[in-house]
Design a protein around this motif. Structure first.
Motif, PDB file in Angstrom:
ATOM      1  N   ASN A 110      -2.274  11.608  -3.342  1.00 20.46           N
ATOM      2  CA  ASN A 110      -2.166  10.836  -4.577  1.00 20.46           C
ATOM      3  C   ASN A 110      -0.993  11.322  -5.417  1.00 20.46           C
ATOM      4  OD1 ASN A 110      -4.466   9.107  -4.229  1.00 20.46           O
ATOM      5  ND2 ASN A 110      -5.745  10.897  -4.604  1.00 20.46           N
TER       6      ASN A 110
ATOM      7  N   ARG B  67       1.173   2.853  -3.501  1.00 17.75           N
ATOM      8  CA  ARG B  67       0.001   3.169  -4.325  1.00 17.75           C
ATOM      9  C   ARG B  67       0.169   4.531  -4.977  1.00 17.75           C
ATOM     10  NH1 ARG B  67      -5.411   0.522  -3.504  1.00 17.75           N
ATOM     11  NH2 ARG B  67      -5.949   2.131  -5.005  1.00 17.75           N
TER      12      ARG B  67
ATOM     13  N   THR C 163      -5.459   6.566  -4.699  1.00 15.99           N
ATOM     14  CA  THR C 163      -6.506   5.915  -3.922  1.00 15.99           C
ATOM     15  C   THR C 163      -7.827   6.588  -4.276  1.00 15.99           C
ATOM     16  OG1 THR C 163      -4.953   5.474  -2.122  1.00 15.99           O
ATOM     17  CG2 THR C 163      -7.293   5.313  -1.604  1.00 15.99           C
TER      18      THR C 163
ATOM     19  N   ARG D  41       0.812  -1.218   0.000  1.00 15.54           N
ATOM     20  CA  ARG D  41       0.000   0.000   0.000  1.00 15.54           C
ATOM     21  C   ARG D  41       0.850   1.275   0.000  1.00 15.54           C
ATOM     22  NH1 ARG D  41      -4.807   0.744   2.994  1.00 15.54           N
ATOM     23  NH2 ARG D  41      -6.184  -0.195   1.505  1.00 15.54           N
TER      24      ARG D  41
END
Length: 62
Positions: free
Chosen positions: A30, A20, A23, A17
């Protein structure tokens, strides 16, 4: 069979995670993850090539 296969580098690096990119539904944080130079290695390149060979993803030789 498709001519192109796109696999996120995070998958090859077995990142979780913390890697990433986006999201959904989250406005902040982000697009901040960046690959670091030391993540890339000859071992990783060999691993990616082995997977491409295993799954028939290498281009045909002329």
């Amino acid at each position: 069979m498709a001519d192109l296969c796109i696999i996120p580098i995070q998958d090859y690096l077995v990142k979780g995670r913390e890697a990433r990119i986006n999201t959904p539904g989250q406005a902040d944080g982000n697009w901040e993850w960046r690959i670091l130079p030391h993540f890339l290695s000859d071992d990783l390149a060999r691993s990616i090539r082995r997977l491409a060979e295993l799954y028939g993803r290498l281009p045909a030789e002329n």
